[in-house]
Design an enzyme around this catalytic site. Structure first.
Site, PDB file in Angstrom:
ATOM      1  N   LYS A  68       0.858  -1.199   0.000  1.00 50.56           N
ATOM      2  CA  LYS A  68       0.000   0.000   0.000  1.00 50.56           C
ATOM      3  C   LYS A  68       0.879   1.228   0.000  1.00 50.56           C
ATOM      4  O   LYS A  68       1.848   1.303   0.756  1.00 50.56           O
ATOM      5  CB  LYS A  68      -0.876   0.000   1.272  1.00 50.56           C
ATOM      6  CG  LYS A  68      -1.860   1.152   1.344  1.00 50.56           C
ATOM      7  CD  LYS A  68      -3.161   0.822   0.666  1.00 50.56           C
ATOM      8  CE  LYS A  68      -4.052   2.031   0.470  1.00 50.56           C
ATOM      9  NZ  LYS A  68      -3.700   2.853  -0.709  1.00 50.56           N
ATOM     10  N   LYS A 104       5.459   2.060  -2.851  1.00 49.22           N
ATOM     11  CA  LYS A 104       5.357   3.457  -3.295  1.00 49.22           C
ATOM     12  C   LYS A 104       5.609   3.513  -4.787  1.00 49.22           C
ATOM     13  O   LYS A 104       6.301   2.649  -5.338  1.00 49.22           O
ATOM     14  CB  LYS A 104       6.428   4.294  -2.601  1.00 49.22           C
ATOM     15  CG  LYS A 104       6.147   5.772  -2.616  1.00 49.22           C
ATOM     16  CD  LYS A 104       5.142   6.107  -1.547  1.00 49.22           C
ATOM     17  CE  LYS A 104       4.962   7.555  -1.287  1.00 49.22           C
ATOM     18  NZ  LYS A 104       4.290   7.769   0.001  1.00 49.22           N
ATOM     19  N   THR A 188      -5.028  13.234   5.958  1.00 44.02           N
ATOM     20  CA  THR A 188      -3.650  13.251   6.460  1.00 44.02           C
ATOM     21  C   THR A 188      -3.457  14.431   7.418  1.00 44.02           C
ATOM     22  O   THR A 188      -2.943  14.267   8.533  1.00 44.02           O
ATOM     23  CB  THR A 188      -2.655  13.320   5.288  1.00 44.02           C
ATOM     24  OG1 THR A 188      -3.004  12.327   4.338  1.00 44.02           O
ATOM     25  CG2 THR A 188      -1.232  13.084   5.761  1.00 44.02           C
ATOM     26  N   TYR A 234      -1.981  22.231   4.125  1.00 43.88           N
ATOM     27  CA  TYR A 234      -3.192  23.051   4.215  1.00 43.88           C
ATOM     28  C   TYR A 234      -4.179  22.456   5.224  1.00 43.88           C
ATOM     29  O   TYR A 234      -4.665  23.155   6.121  1.00 43.88           O
ATOM     30  CB  TYR A 234      -3.890  23.216   2.847  1.00 43.88           C
ATOM     31  CG  TYR A 234      -5.273  23.818   3.043  1.00 43.88           C
ATOM     32  CD1 TYR A 234      -5.408  25.140   3.479  1.00 43.88           C
ATOM     33  CD2 TYR A 234      -6.427  23.051   2.892  1.00 43.88           C
ATOM     34  CE1 TYR A 234      -6.659  25.687   3.744  1.00 43.88           C
ATOM     35  CE2 TYR A 234      -7.685  23.584   3.153  1.00 43.88           C
ATOM     36  CZ  TYR A 234      -7.792  24.906   3.580  1.00 43.88           C
ATOM     37  OH  TYR A 234      -9.020  25.437   3.868  1.00 43.88           O
TER      38      TYR A 234
HETATM   39  N1  GLU Z   1       0.771   9.015   0.141  1.00 47.41           N
HETATM   40  C1  GLU Z   1       0.217   8.888   1.449  1.00 47.41           C
HETATM   41  C2  GLU Z   1       1.302   8.503   2.442  1.00 47.41           C
HETATM   42  O1  GLU Z   1       2.469   8.729   2.208  1.00 47.41           O
HETATM   43  C3  GLU Z   1      -1.009   7.980   1.484  1.00 47.41           C
HETATM   44  C4  GLU Z   1      -0.776   6.583   1.038  1.00 47.41           C
HETATM   45  C5  GLU Z   1      -2.050   5.739   0.924  1.00 47.41           C
HETATM   46  O2  GLU Z   1      -3.114   6.221   1.210  1.00 47.41           O
HETATM   47  O3  GLU Z   1      -1.891   4.580   0.512  1.00 47.41           O
HETATM   48  O4  GLU Z   1       1.036   8.036   3.512  1.00 47.41           O
END
Ligand code: GLU
Length: 431
Positions: A68, A104, A188, A234
């Protein structure tokens, strides 16, 4: 700057002595990644020419569940960067207690130079490169730096075209209309503010007599500086301000602004959208640089942009007692050593910014059950998961501190995350 993947591996190695003895031999499994897909995307540009862009999908470890992690479009993307980010994702999903491994993706590209049509072409070409390596039970991408729900929509559509059936759970961070979750866009930043609430309470409970501590102040007196004003920065600033904290500075790649009495992040965003930068906002604020923002005499700094913002040359000048890492890897290992000797508290990225992937998980669950939750239900589930992760991390931090005299929250989070992955490795493939 040092090689990001090498530094990530070095830090991983530094936790060895804090692992139970029988777990230590398994650490090398986490140091040997599982799979790297890479290739050149051939993209049709608006002028009719074809251009090539390097693209990666890295799959670090899947002992706890499917890989993920997001996909980033940025000119700084490199093999070493996606590998470091993928390793951190494996640790992030583990500490968050969600059933995933880590991976990633990235494309070496500057999206600001592309038209919408070109961006769509890049997104679809990326999906054609990785489609046979991903899936709802195999590897689930999501947004990251410079990719948003529209990019996820193009990628989903391309994937479903290849498979010839719907598969919304293959990718998260989608638009609501295509199976996205309520509350995902803000998740986030929102999760980072939850981390701040938990930290404030835990510190106040642990150090009741230190009346000068920032954690004993009222929210309105706790000053915060946020570096980076993309999705993460933001929503962190906006949530913190609406929860009563005082956000005194924000910045983007073009520079920052400071206002002693606090900023209204929503108004700053409106001005940025019109003028291209937060620096165009002049209501009661002064212009500062990104470097000055990090060195402000505030209670909390929140690096929310790219890796390596805090490094060996500026770490000594940081005055804030708390750093909440909303970017991935914003503190280099050299800077981390300097800061931990100064008795500063860093809330590590793998926990602080886990809100995004946690709501990605909730999106995936909704896609698989076909049952959709309201925003307040998603927020509540996010809060429960973040609270649980914080409690175990804080508990481990105090335990390590008792036994060793000092221990960072990063060490606590890494030990817990790695222990869970190794436990799964032991059950699957004992040495
Ligand atoms: N890119 C985000 C992170 O670095 C989310 C990754 C996701 O939702 O899989 O955590």
């Amino acid at each position: 700057m040092s090689d990001p993947y090498e530094s990530a591996l070095n830090f991983l190695d530094s936790i060895r002595d804090n692992l139970p003895e029988d777990y230590r031999p398994y650490l090398q499994r986490l140091q040997q990644p599982q799979n790297l897909v890479q290739g050149d995307l051939e993209v049709k540009m608006d002028d009719g020419s074809m251009q090539k862009f390097r693209a990666y999908r890295f799959q670090h470890n899947n002992a706890l569940g499917p890989y993920k992690g997001g996909i980033r479009f940025h000119k700084q993307v490199s093999e070493s960067e996606v590998k470091a980010l993928g390793l951190w994702m494996a640790l992030k999903t583990s500490i968050a207690g969600i059933p995933y491994g880590g991976g990633k993706g990235g494309v070496v590209i500057d999206p600001a130079q592309l038209s919408q049509k070109e961006l769509e072409n890049v997104s679809r070409a990326y999906m054609r490169l990785v489609a046979q390596h991903i899936g709802p039970d195999r590897d689930i991408p999501a947004p990251d730096v410079n990719t948003d729900s529209q990019v996820m929509a193009w990628m989903l559509d391309e994937y479903e075209k290849i498979l010839k059936h719907h598969a919304p759970a293959v990718i998260t961070g989608k638009p609501i209309e295509l199976g996205g979750s309520a509350g995902r866009t803000k998740a986030t930043g929102y999760g980072g503010v939850l981390a701040l609430h938990f930290l404030k309470k835990a510190c106040a409970d642990a150090y009741p007599d230190n009346t000068n501590g920032w954690y004993h102040k009222k929210r309105a007196d706790i000053t915060i500086a946020v570096q980076g004003f993309g999705n993460v920065g933001y929503y962190f600033a906006q949530t913190a301000a609406s929860e009563g904290y005082r956000v005194v500075a924000v910045s983007d790649s073009k520079g920052g602004i400071y206002a002693e009495n606090g900023l209204d992040p929503q108004a700053v965003l409106q001005s940025k959208e019109k003028n291209g930068s937060v620096t165009a906002y002049t209501v009661g604020s002064a212009i500062i640089t990104n470097e000055e923002l990090l060195k402000l005499n505030v209670d909390i700094i929140v690096p929310s942009a790219l890796e390596g913002a805090i490094h060996a040359d500026n770490a000594d000048h940081i005055q804030a007692p708390v750093i909440i890492e909303m970017a991935n890897g914003p503190i280099t290992s050299e800077a981390d050593d300097i800061l931990s000797k100064k008795d500063m508290l860093t809330v590590p990225d793998i926990f602080a910014n886990a809100g995004g992937v946690i709501v990605s998980y909730l999106e995936w669950v909704q896609n698989r059950t076909g049952l959709y939750w309201k925003e307040h239900e998603v927020d509540q589930k996010l809060e429960e998961l973040m609270q649980k992760a914080f409690d175990v991390m804080w508990g481990k931090h105090l335990e390590l501190k008792d036994s060793q005299g000092s221990a960072t929250l990063r060490m606590a989070a890494y030990v817990l995350a790695v222990e869970r992955i190794i436990k799964a490795e032991m059950l699957r493939r004992p040495l």
